[in-house]
Design an enzyme around this catalytic site. Structure first.
Site, PDB file in Angstrom:
ATOM      1  CE  LYS A  94     -24.519  54.972  47.642  1.00  0.00           C
ATOM      2  NZ  LYS A  94     -25.391  53.783  47.776  1.00  0.00           N
ATOM      3  N   GLY A 155     -32.725  48.852  44.489  1.00  0.00           N
ATOM      4  CA  GLY A 155     -33.559  47.725  44.890  1.00  0.00           C
ATOM      5  C   GLY A 155     -34.372  47.100  43.785  1.00  0.00           C
ATOM      6  CB  ALA A 182     -28.449  51.599  42.828  1.00  0.00           C
ATOM      7  CG  ASN A 204     -28.028  46.734  50.980  1.00  0.00           C
ATOM      8  OD1 ASN A 204     -28.073  47.734  51.673  1.00  0.00           O
ATOM      9  ND2 ASN A 204     -28.359  45.561  51.507  1.00  0.00           N
TER      10      ASN A 204
END
Length: 260
Positions: A94, A155, A182, A204
């Site tokens: 990635k 995030g 993301a 994530n």
């Protein structure tokens, strides 16, 4: 999901950073049953997790997608990718080349440069990019068969900031494997991406920072499956007017005859 010669058993890809403990990470992976797990070589090494962390990842039996998170130049990303190939024994990478520290937005020029070099070195490159059509075409020209546009900044948890652009990107590159990467913050965001026809999503922070990461991992897995099922079933087009869902033949007779 088939990626070249490898079959992945789920369309949810799961990141491994920021979890409260290795034990919770392991339980989240077990709950999500992701098709891929991603690992940042630079960040995990800097955190001092070392061999115990690598053993945990390898023992899951799930394919690993190392990434070049934290790299700010093409040269830095290429070197990190070569190190990752030695450690994880995979040509998959990635590719992240960050151009803005505040928004963690990819540097399009460094990204294309690194993609060209890595493809020439035999890597299968998963480039992390914005939802820009021209950038996508340049990456395809550089040899990338997979594209990973962001939903929103890393995030941020904002979901799909520009659904129109993501939908257009999916339509313009029907032959490319496409993964929304993301910015997803809730399972509904993942479902929305899958309903647009994307092949997978990568999550994530939304899992790692949740009140219950294990339950959230399970929720994302269910949302990805539901969104893909909806896309494959054929979602009805939105319209401005109402359409009765009850057949008129079932209306009581006194609604049909007036003044009788």
């Amino acid at each position: 999901m088939q990626i070249f010669d490898q079959t992945l058993h789920a369309r949810l890809f799961l990141g491994t950073a920021q979890y409260p403990s290795p034990e919770i990470l392991q339980r989240a992976i077990e709950a999500a049953r992701p098709g891929l797990i991603t690992v940042s070589l630079r960040r995990e090494s800097a955190a001092g997790h070392g061999q115990k962390f690598w053993d945990l990842i390898k023992n899951t039996g799930i394919p690993v997608l190392p990434n070049t998170a934290g790299c700010h130049s093409a040269a830095e990303a290429v070197t990190t990718a070569q190190m990752a190939r030695e450690i994880f024994e995979t040509d998959w990478i990635k590719l992240e080349v960050i151009g803005d520290d505040y928004m963690l937005q990819p540097d399009p020029f460094g990204l294309i440069d690194a993609a060209e070099k890595l493809n020439a070195l035999g890597f299968t490159v998963f480039p992390y990019m914005t939802e820009d059509l021209v950038l996508a075409q340049r990456l395809v020209d550089a040899g990338c068969k997979i594209l990973m546009p962001w939903g929103a900044p890393i995030g941020s948890g904002r979901g799909l900031n520009n659904p129109y652009a993501l939908k257009l990107l999916r339509q313009r590159f029907p032959q490319q494997i496409m993964v929304v990467d993301a910015g997803l913050g809730a399972p509904s965001h993942a479902a929305a991406a899958m309903e647009l026809g994307y092949d997978a999503v990568l999550v994530n922070t939304a899992v790692a920072k949740a009140g219950d990461p294990v339950a959230m991992a399970r929720g994302f897995a269910q949302a990805v499956a539901a969104g893909r099922a909806g896309y494959e079933a054929g979602i009805i087009a939105p319209q401005d007017n109402a359409t009765p869902s009850t057949p008129l033949i079932d209306r009581p007779f006194w609604h049909q005859a007036k003044g009788g």
